[in-house]
Scaffold this motif. Structure first.
Motif, mmCIF file in Angstrom:
data_model
loop_
_atom_site.group_PDB
_atom_site.id
_atom_site.type_symbol
_atom_site.label_atom_id
_atom_site.label_comp_id
_atom_site.label_asym_id
_atom_site.label_seq_id
_atom_site.Cartn_x
_atom_site.Cartn_y
_atom_site.Cartn_z
ATOM 1 N N SER A 281 9.574 88.721 6.129
ATOM 2 C CA SER A 281 10.403 87.572 5.778
ATOM 3 C C SER A 281 10.214 87.267 4.300
ATOM 4 C CB SER A 281 10.026 86.344 6.619
ATOM 5 O OG SER A 281 8.705 85.916 6.318
ATOM 6 N N GLU A 282 11.143 86.502 3.760
ATOM 7 C CA GLU A 282 11.009 86.047 2.381
ATOM 8 C C GLU A 282 11.588 84.648 2.268
ATOM 9 O OE1 GLU A 282 13.436 87.956 -0.601
ATOM 10 O OE2 GLU A 282 14.605 88.994 0.920
ATOM 11 N N SER A 283 10.933 83.847 1.457
ATOM 12 C CA SER A 283 11.388 82.490 1.201
ATOM 13 C C SER A 283 11.589 82.336 -0.299
ATOM 14 C CB SER A 283 10.357 81.475 1.714
ATOM 15 O OG SER A 283 9.170 81.566 0.943
ATOM 16 N N LYS A 284 11.878 81.124 -0.713
ATOM 17 C CA LYS A 284 12.085 80.879 -2.138
ATOM 18 C C LYS A 284 10.813 81.111 -2.936
ATOM 19 C CE LYS A 284 14.125 77.462 -5.277
ATOM 20 N NZ LYS A 284 14.781 76.154 -5.398
ATOM 21 N N THR A 285 9.657 80.964 -2.294
ATOM 22 C CA THR A 285 8.386 81.021 -3.030
ATOM 23 C C THR A 285 7.485 82.190 -2.646
ATOM 24 O OG1 THR A 285 7.353 79.549 -1.394
ATOM 25 C CG2 THR A 285 8.370 78.532 -3.338
ATOM 26 N N ALA A 286 7.775 82.907 -1.531
ATOM 27 C CA ALA A 286 6.810 83.898 -1.065
ATOM 28 C C ALA A 286 7.477 85.042 -0.312
ATOM 29 C CB ALA A 286 5.773 83.230 -0.164
ATOM 30 N N LEU A 287 6.738 86.160 -0.218
ATOM 31 C CA LEU A 287 7.101 87.312 0.605
ATOM 32 C C LEU A 287 6.045 87.463 1.693
ATOM 33 C CD1 LEU A 287 7.833 89.944 -2.211
ATOM 34 C CD2 LEU A 287 9.481 88.445 -1.100
ATOM 35 N N GLU A 288 6.471 87.862 2.897
ATOM 36 C CA GLU A 288 5.522 88.119 3.982
ATOM 37 C C GLU A 288 5.614 89.588 4.360
ATOM 38 O OE1 GLU A 288 4.123 85.782 7.937
ATOM 39 O OE2 GLU A 288 6.188 86.503 7.988
ATOM 40 N N ILE A 289 4.484 90.301 4.266
ATOM 41 C CA ILE A 289 4.424 91.736 4.532
ATOM 42 C C ILE A 289 3.710 91.962 5.865
ATOM 43 C CG2 ILE A 289 3.692 93.982 3.668
ATOM 44 C CD1 ILE A 289 5.757 92.625 1.915
ATOM 45 N N LEU A 290 4.300 92.804 6.713
ATOM 46 C CA LEU A 290 3.746 93.137 8.021
ATOM 47 C C LEU A 290 3.334 94.601 8.003
ATOM 48 C CD1 LEU A 290 3.320 92.270 11.051
ATOM 49 C CD2 LEU A 290 5.637 93.106 11.466
ATOM 50 N N ASP A 291 2.023 94.869 8.209
ATOM 51 C CA ASP A 291 1.565 96.260 8.158
ATOM 52 C C ASP A 291 1.574 96.901 9.545
ATOM 53 O OD1 ASP A 291 -0.769 95.504 9.533
ATOM 54 O OD2 ASP A 291 -2.019 95.497 7.742
ATOM 55 N N ALA A 292 1.174 98.166 9.619
ATOM 56 C CA ALA A 292 1.237 98.921 10.868
ATOM 57 C C ALA A 292 0.262 98.412 11.923
ATOM 58 C CB ALA A 292 0.950 100.404 10.589
ATOM 59 N N GLU A 293 -0.673 97.557 11.541
ATOM 60 C CA GLU A 293 -1.613 96.959 12.498
ATOM 61 C C GLU A 293 -1.164 95.561 12.905
ATOM 62 O OE1 GLU A 293 -4.087 98.749 13.657
ATOM 63 O OE2 GLU A 293 -3.545 100.418 12.328
ATOM 64 N N LYS A 295 -0.714 93.097 11.045
ATOM 65 C CA LYS A 295 -1.331 92.089 10.196
ATOM 66 C C LYS A 295 -0.306 91.581 9.185
ATOM 67 C CE LYS A 295 -4.851 91.462 6.620
ATOM 68 N NZ LYS A 295 -5.837 92.151 5.756
ATOM 69 N N ARG A 296 -0.194 90.261 9.050
ATOM 70 C CA ARG A 296 0.759 89.645 8.125
ATOM 71 C C ARG A 296 0.030 89.168 6.865
ATOM 72 N NH1 ARG A 296 5.801 88.266 10.465
ATOM 73 N NH2 ARG A 296 5.888 88.845 12.665
ATOM 74 N N THR A 297 0.593 89.514 5.717
ATOM 75 C CA THR A 297 0.032 89.094 4.438
ATOM 76 C C THR A 297 1.113 88.374 3.649
ATOM 77 O OG1 THR A 297 -1.458 91.008 4.390
ATOM 78 C CG2 THR A 297 -1.085 89.851 2.312
ATOM 79 N N THR A 298 0.803 87.166 3.190
ATOM 80 C CA THR A 298 1.753 86.387 2.398
ATOM 81 C C THR A 298 1.406 86.535 0.915
ATOM 82 O OG1 THR A 298 2.089 84.797 4.184
ATOM 83 C CG2 THR A 298 2.688 84.091 1.965
ATOM 84 N N VAL A 299 2.396 86.879 0.126
ATOM 85 C CA VAL A 299 2.213 87.031 -1.318
ATOM 86 C C VAL A 299 3.187 86.076 -2.013
ATOM 87 C CG1 VAL A 299 2.224 88.611 -3.277
ATOM 88 C CG2 VAL A 299 1.634 89.469 -0.991
ATOM 89 N N LEU A 300 2.667 85.206 -2.858
ATOM 90 C CA LEU A 300 3.534 84.298 -3.615
ATOM 91 C C LEU A 300 4.383 85.092 -4.605
ATOM 92 C CD1 LEU A 300 1.069 81.358 -4.391
ATOM 93 C CD2 LEU A 300 2.805 81.468 -2.587
ATOM 94 N N ARG A 301 5.624 84.686 -4.771
ATOM 95 C CA ARG A 301 6.509 85.394 -5.696
ATOM 96 C C ARG A 301 5.942 85.420 -7.112
ATOM 97 N NH1 ARG A 301 11.480 86.893 -3.964
ATOM 98 N NH2 ARG A 301 12.185 86.042 -1.970
ATOM 99 N N GLU A 302 5.299 84.329 -7.505
ATOM 100 C CA GLU A 302 4.759 84.265 -8.866
ATOM 101 C C GLU A 302 3.617 85.248 -9.079
ATOM 102 O OE1 GLU A 302 1.621 80.562 -8.410
ATOM 103 O OE2 GLU A 302 3.752 80.111 -8.719
ATOM 104 N N ASP A 303 3.057 85.772 -7.956
ATOM 105 C CA ASP A 303 1.955 86.739 -8.057
ATOM 106 C C ASP A 303 2.420 88.186 -7.935
ATOM 107 O OD1 ASP A 303 0.139 84.671 -8.310
ATOM 108 O OD2 ASP A 303 -0.244 84.536 -6.154
ATOM 109 N N VAL A 304 3.729 88.406 -7.766
ATOM 110 C CA VAL A 304 4.257 89.765 -7.593
ATOM 111 C C VAL A 304 4.532 90.385 -8.963
ATOM 112 C CG1 VAL A 304 6.112 91.165 -6.650
ATOM 113 C CG2 VAL A 304 5.278 89.189 -5.356
ATOM 114 N N GLU A 305 3.846 91.471 -9.215
ATOM 115 C CA GLU A 305 4.083 92.219 -10.451
ATOM 116 C C GLU A 305 5.218 93.224 -10.250
ATOM 117 O OE1 GLU A 305 3.704 93.243 -14.359
ATOM 118 O OE2 GLU A 305 2.512 91.714 -13.357
ATOM 119 N N GLU A 306 5.231 93.858 -9.064
ATOM 120 C CA GLU A 306 6.224 94.901 -8.802
ATOM 121 C C GLU A 306 6.430 95.014 -7.294
ATOM 122 O OE1 GLU A 306 7.109 99.465 -10.398
ATOM 123 O OE2 GLU A 306 5.061 98.685 -10.360
ATOM 124 N N LEU A 307 7.666 95.316 -6.902
ATOM 125 C CA LEU A 307 8.013 95.544 -5.502
ATOM 126 C C LEU A 307 8.764 96.861 -5.438
ATOM 127 C CD1 LEU A 307 8.192 94.343 -2.543
ATOM 128 C CD2 LEU A 307 10.463 93.535 -3.198
#
Length: 535
Positions: A281-293, A295-307
């Motif tokens: 999922s993605e919101s105005k402020t963050a991305l949520e990444i779901l891995d093969a296990e 596990k969900r990891t939330t990354v703030l957009r301001e902390d993203v260097e590259e996608l």
């Protein structure tokens, strides 16, 4: 003339930025001397407005549109806007900026968009494809992107595939049809050899009970079948409609055709961390990444260097090294076993997300069909598989064209679902439409369920407004269907179609009737012939 150039110079200082952009554009078209310097000044101010986070999105979008309109044939405004569509850009603004590129007439538009495709999020990629389909030259760049694997055919919605397959340009049409028929990218040499060696397994009869254990051991970590497993990869409950050869191809070469919602991303953060998985999922402020296990990891957009999007599936290659030949045979038997009920997977046929306004305005909260829980449901003893719309990111229902609304007017007039065997009854969660009875009271055909038999014959089952179909907005009862359940105040209804022949069904097709309503299909379940009671 010099007088006209002087008049332009006198007018410009007292104008607002948007007005100056219009005047400079007008002067440029008239060929007035000395306008280039003014053009560069206005371009710089528009870029400053576009980059100003203190301004609202409407002002920033207006600057982007003016920037393109100033030099519609130039590539520079296209590059400037694409450079500003980053993982840090709020999703609604990013989509709007991409759609602003539809105004560009630059010959390089298509190649520039395709070159940046792998760094776009799913919502942004959908907007980018709409831009690419807008002109023959950029559509040609899209097809070249398929060839180079910068873009995958799984990114296309059903109506976009139909549009390409029926493109008015014969060359584009023929090329698109060949690409779509291939079903994705070409297999790697390694996967092709493995598939050729194990293809005989698909022609053997296995043990479905043993195959279920193989599914639990190797597949349930990412896939759901009949309510068991984790919902990371595609749902496999309706896999029995596909032949074993096709399923084996997906199992052994999972990256050949990856659907847009199941492509993997690598997020590089500003502090050097790497996060890999599906973009859940993605919101105005963050991305949520779901891995093969799972596990969900939330990354703030301001902390993203590259996608960066990967062309590889989250499902790893090499299952043939973990499962024996007999286990693969049994797994295929399990996946293709048809019990009494077979819920179909609508993910490839769905045309819209019911978490957004579906009929006249995407922002309208009333025009949505929302549930708190999208897990499977049973209605009148029939199990149905529902698709979670994931906050509007995932198409989960079939909505066909309706002439009365701005949104539904863009929907396709027909979609198809594979059946792959004999069918005694077709159970539908449907029976509702935009502008259905009593909003419109004419007894007209809203939807035709067309059955295509394996021998080439077909039959139509027309569903009538006011008899089978009613308006979605609240519970309204009609004699040919019954209430399945309410979604807030809105309704979805249940009805049954019974084929007139015992022959094997190749596919079923939903075709829009001739009236103005916009029919909805939320779920479809097939019932085997022997289990259907006589009427």
């Amino acid at each position: 003339s010099a007088e006209l150039a002087s008049a332009v110079e006198r007018l410009l200082p007292g104008m607002k930025l948007g007005e100056r952009a219009l005047l400079v554009r007008f002067a440029k078209r008239l060929g007035i001397d000395g306008v280039e310097e003014q053009l560069r000044t206005v371009q710089a101010e528009l870029l400053a407005q576009l980059d100003d986070p203190s301004r609202d999105d409407a002002e920033r979008l207006s600057a982007a549109r003016d920037l393109v309109d100033l030099s519609p044939a130039d590539a520079e405004p296209v590059e400037s806007i694409l450079d500003r569509v980053t993982p840090r850009t709020p999703p609604s603004l990013a989509v709007a900026l991409l759609r602003a590129l539809e105004r560009s007439e630059a010959p390089q538009l298509g190649t520039l968009v395709v070159a940046r495709f792998g760094r776009l999020t799913p919502a942004n990629r959908a907007a980018a494809i709409s831009v690419l389909l807008g002109r023959p030259q950029s559509t040609r760049a899209l097809l070249e992107g398929f060839d180079s694997q910068q873009v995958q055919t799984g990114e296309l919605s059903l109506d976009q595939k139909q549009m390409l397959a029926n493109h008015p340009d014969r060359g584009l049409r023929d090329r698109a049809r060949a690409l779509l028929a291939a079903g994705g990218t070409l297999p790697s040499a390694d996967r092709k050899q493995v598939l050729e060696e194990l293809l005989p397994v698909a022609r053997e009869t296995g043990d479905a009970a043993a195959g279920k254990l193989v599914f639990k051991k190797h597949c349930s970590k990412c896939h759901v079948h009949s309510g068991e497993g984790d919902r990371i990869g595609p749902e496999l409950t309706g896999s029995a409609v596909h032949p074993k050869e096709e399923l084996l191809t997906h199992i052994l070469d999972p990256s050949r055709s990856v659907e847009g919602n199941f492509q993997t991303y690598t997020v590089v953060t500003t502090d050097g961390r790497l996060v890999n998985g599906l973009l859940a999922s993605e919101s105005k402020t963050a991305l949520e990444i779901l891995d093969a296990e799972a596990k969900r990891t939330t990354v703030l957009r301001e902390d993203v260097e590259e996608l960066v999007r990967s062309t590889k599936s989250l499902m790893p290659e090499g299952l043939e090294k973990q499962a024996t030949r007999d286990e693969l045979r049994d797994l295929l038997e399990f996946l293709t076993e048809r019990g009494r009920f077979l819920p179909l997977d609508l993910s490839k046929a769905a045309t819209i997300s019911s978490a957004q306004g579906m009929f006249n305005d995407k922002r309208n909260g009333v025009e949505r069909l929302l549930l708190d829980d999208w897990s499977p449901r049973t209605v009148q003893g029939v199990p149905f598989h529902l698709i979670d719309p994931r906050d509007g990111q995932t198409p989960n229902v079939i909505l066909l064209e309706g002439s009365l609304g701005a949104v539904c007017r863009t929907m396709p007039r027909r979609v198809e679902l594979p059946c792959g065997g004999p069918v005694g009854a077709i159970h539908l969660l449907s029976g509702v439409s935009g502008w259905g009875y009593p909003a419109t009271r004419e007894r007209t055909v809203s939807l035709i369920v067309r059955l295509h038999y394996a021998d080439g014959a077909s039959e139509d089952h027309p569903l009538v407004n006011g008899e089978h179909f009613a308006d979605y907005i609240r519970q309204v009862d009609v004699p040919g269907s019954e209430l399945a359940f309410l979604l807030r105040q809105q309704q979805i209804r249940y009805l049954v179609i019974r084929p007139r022949r015992d022959a094997s069904l190749d596919r079923l097709e939903f075709v829009k009737g001739a009236d103005r309503t916009a029919p909805v299909v939320m779920a479809v379940t097939l019932e085997s012939p022997g289990s259907v009671p006589a009427e």
